[in-house]
Design a protein around this motif. Structure first.
Motif, PDB file in Angstrom:
ATOM      1  N   VAL A  14      72.057   3.484   0.280  1.00 39.91           N
ATOM      2  CA  VAL A  14      70.698   3.240   0.879  1.00 39.91           C
ATOM      3  C   VAL A  14      69.837   2.329   0.145  1.00 39.91           C
ATOM      4  CG1 VAL A  14      70.969   5.000   2.454  1.00 39.91           C
ATOM      5  CG2 VAL A  14      69.530   5.392   0.251  1.00 39.91           C
ATOM      6  N   LEU A  15      70.385   2.335  -1.473  1.00 42.34           N
ATOM      7  CA  LEU A  15      69.388   1.621  -2.486  1.00 42.34           C
ATOM      8  C   LEU A  15      69.712   0.137  -2.264  1.00 42.34           C
ATOM      9  CD1 LEU A  15      69.872   4.200  -5.057  1.00 42.34           C
ATOM     10  CD2 LEU A  15      67.912   3.743  -3.893  1.00 42.34           C
ATOM     11  N   ALA A  16      68.682  -0.855  -1.848  1.00 41.76           N
ATOM     12  CA  ALA A  16      68.947  -1.995  -1.684  1.00 41.76           C
ATOM     13  C   ALA A  16      68.201  -2.896  -2.380  1.00 41.76           C
ATOM     14  CB  ALA A  16      68.765  -2.297  -0.231  1.00 41.76           C
ATOM     15  N   ILE A  17      68.477  -4.233  -3.148  1.00 40.79           N
ATOM     16  CA  ILE A  17      67.692  -5.037  -3.948  1.00 40.79           C
ATOM     17  C   ILE A  17      67.032  -5.913  -2.946  1.00 40.79           C
ATOM     18  CG2 ILE A  17      67.645  -6.524  -5.581  1.00 40.79           C
ATOM     19  CD1 ILE A  17      69.755  -5.192  -6.917  1.00 40.79           C
ATOM     20  N   GLU A  18      65.628  -6.026  -3.019  1.00 36.62           N
ATOM     21  CA  GLU A  18      64.996  -7.054  -2.232  1.00 36.62           C
ATOM     22  C   GLU A  18      63.550  -7.491  -3.155  1.00 36.62           C
ATOM     23  OE1 GLU A  18      63.822  -5.086   1.558  1.00 36.62           O
ATOM     24  OE2 GLU A  18      65.845  -4.886   2.391  1.00 36.62           O
ATOM     25  N   GLU A  19      63.195  -8.845  -2.403  1.00 38.19           N
ATOM     26  CA  GLU A  19      62.002  -9.285  -2.915  1.00 38.19           C
ATOM     27  C   GLU A  19      60.706  -8.262  -2.706  1.00 38.19           C
ATOM     28  OE1 GLU A  19      61.421 -11.519  -5.362  1.00 38.19           O
ATOM     29  OE2 GLU A  19      63.467 -11.881  -5.477  1.00 38.19           O
ATOM     30  N   ARG A  20      59.622  -8.210  -3.288  1.00 37.29           N
ATOM     31  CA  ARG A  20      58.531  -7.647  -3.204  1.00 37.29           C
ATOM     32  C   ARG A  20      57.451  -8.262  -3.590  1.00 37.29           C
ATOM     33  NH1 ARG A  20      61.063  -5.702   0.603  1.00 37.29           N
ATOM     34  NH2 ARG A  20      61.221  -3.835   1.139  1.00 37.29           N
ATOM     35  N   PRO A  21      56.277  -8.337  -3.405  1.00 38.56           N
ATOM     36  CA  PRO A  21      55.068  -8.768  -4.193  1.00 38.56           C
ATOM     37  C   PRO A  21      54.822  -8.262  -5.451  1.00 38.56           C
ATOM     38  CG  PRO A  21      54.417  -8.306  -1.770  1.00 38.56           C
ATOM     39  CD  PRO A  21      55.677  -7.667  -2.022  1.00 38.56           C
ATOM     40  N   ASP A  22      54.443  -9.224  -6.528  1.00 33.98           N
ATOM     41  CA  ASP A  22      54.229  -8.431  -7.685  1.00 33.98           C
ATOM     42  C   ASP A  22      52.794  -7.588  -7.723  1.00 33.98           C
ATOM     43  OD1 ASP A  22      56.404 -10.173  -8.760  1.00 33.98           O
ATOM     44  OD2 ASP A  22      54.900 -11.504  -9.989  1.00 33.98           O
TER      45      ASP A  22
END
Length: 327
Positions: A14-22
Motif C-alpha cells: 500500500v506504500l506508494a510514491i507520489e508528488e506532494r506540495p513542499d
C-alpha cells in the motif's frame, strides 16, 4: 516533492510514491531536506491501520540538511537528526524528500559518517540511552538483561550498556543469532523460550539488576521474575505484538520489584524528556570510532520502500534498516 504515502491500510504494497506540495516553513518548526531515514516497527502499525488513522506520510525519524528555520536556531545547510515529536503520528513524517519537524525534536550534528550510517542512530540510540540511563539508571558493574537484543533497539542498548561497563545478557528467539549479540559485547546470550525466566534464575539465583524488555507485553510478567529485590523492568518495545497486558500488581509483580515504561515516540522532545539530555553527538562519535557497532544492517533506495517494509515485517533484518533519499 516526492513522498511515500499510505494509500490505504494494509501490507507493504500500500506504500506508494507520489508528488506532494513542499511543506511551508513555520515558526517553531524546522524544514529538513531528508537524506535518509531509519525504519521502525511502529511504522508497521501505522501502515496497517492498527493504531487508527494516521497522516498519509509515515516515518518517525530522519537525517538531513536544514532547508529553513524561521526562528534562526538552525542555519540552512546544517546537518541534523530529527525524531518523533508527532512525526508520522499527528504530522506528516520522514518518508519524503522534505519534512517539517518541531524544533524541539531536531538536533544539530557534526559527523563524517555517511547519510545511511548516520540514519541508523537517532531513534534507536535515543530510546536505548533514555531507558537505560534516564529511567533504569543502571550503573557500572550491574547486570542487565536485554530481551530482543538482535533488534536495532536491542543492539543499541547492548552497545551503550557495554560501553558503560554494565554486564549484559542478551536474548534472541533464534540460536543462530547468538554470535551477533556476543560480537557487540554481551557477556552471555540466552534463547527466548517459555522457561527462560526460570532458567535465568537458576543461573543467577539472586536475580538481575534490570531488564530492558523490547519484546513487550507477552514477556513482561516473566521479565519481572528475573529481577532481584530492588530491580526494575523497563518496557520499551512490542516486538512480540501489541497484546493487552492484564496485570494484577499485588499478585504478579514480585514484592520489591519495579515496573516502568518508556514510550519514546510520545515523550522524547517534551519537557520531561528533552532531547538536550540525550548525548547524540557522543553516539555519532562512538559510531565513527567503532566503539559502537552501529552500522545499518540493510540499506534500501527510496523506490524500494515496500521491499524494505517486507524485510522489517519478516523479523529477519538483524539490525537497523535504512532508506536513502535521492542518494
Amino acid at each position: 516533492m516526492r513522498a511515500i504515502v499510505i494509500k490505504r491500510h494494509g501490507g507493504p504494497e500500500v506504500l506508494a510514491i507520489e508528488e506532494r506540495p513542499d511543506p511551508e516553513p513555520a515558526v517553531g518548526y524546522v524544514l529538513i531536506e531528508v537524506k535518509a531515514f531509519g525504519l521502525n516497527h511502529a511504522e508497521i502499525y501505522m501502515r496497517s491501520g492498527a493504531w487508527g488513522e494516521m497522516p498519509e506520510i509515515s516515518g518517525i525519524e530522519c537525517v538531513g540538511l536544514v532547508r529553513a528555520d524561521p526562528t534562526g536556531q538552525f542555519r540552512p545547510g546544517q546537518t541534523v537528526v530529527a525524531l518523533v515529536g508527532g512525526m508520522g503520528r499527528s504530522l506528516n513524517g520522514s518518508y519524503a524528500e522534505l519534512t517539517l519537524v518541531p524544533a524541539t525534536n531536531v538536533v544539530a550534528i557534526e559527523t563524517r559518517l555517511s547519510w545511511e550510517e548516520l540514519a541508523a542512530i537517532p531513534e534507536s540510540y535515543a530510546t536505548a540511552w533514555s531507558a537505560l540511563i534516564g529511567i533504569l539508571q543502571i550503573e557500572r558493574g550491574q547486570m542487565l538483561v536485554v530481551r530482543g537484543a538482535t533488534s536495532a533497539l536491542g543492539q543499541a542498548a547492548v552497545n551503550i550498556a557495554v560501553d558503560e561497563g554494565i554486564r549484559v545478557i542478551g536474548t534472541t528467539r533464534r540460536p543462530l543469532r547468538a554470535g551477533l549479540i556476543e560480537a557487540i559485547g554481551a557477556q552471555a546470550v540466552m534463547i527466548e523460550e517459555p522457561d527462560l525466566p526460570k532458567t535465568l534464575r537458576q543461573q543467577h539465583e539472586e536475580g538481575v539488576d534490570a531488564v530492558l524488555d523490547i519484546v513487550g507485553n507477552s514477556t513482561a510478567l516473566g521479565s519481572l521474575t528475573m529481577l532481584r529485590r530492588g530491580g526494575e523492568l523497563c518496557l520499551v518495545g512490542f516486538l512480540g505484538g501489541g497484546e493487552t497486558l492484564n496485570l494484577q500488581p499485588v499478585f504478579q509483580i514480585p514484592s520489591g520489584r519495579r515496573l516502568s515504561v518508556f514510550a519514546s515516540a510520545l515523550v522524547l522532545g517534551g519537557s520531561e524528556f528533552p532531547l538536550a539530555e540525550v548525548p547524540f553527538q557522543s553516539f555519532v562519535d562512538k559510531a565513527t570510532t567503532g566503539t559502537y557497532r552501529a552500522k545499518p544492517a540493510h540499506v534500501f533506495g527510496f523506490d524500494e520502500i515496500s521491499k524494505a517494509h517486507r524485510l522489517m515485517e519478516s523479523g529477519d533484518a538483524k539490525g537497523k534498516i535504512v532508506v536513502t533519499v535521492n542518494p
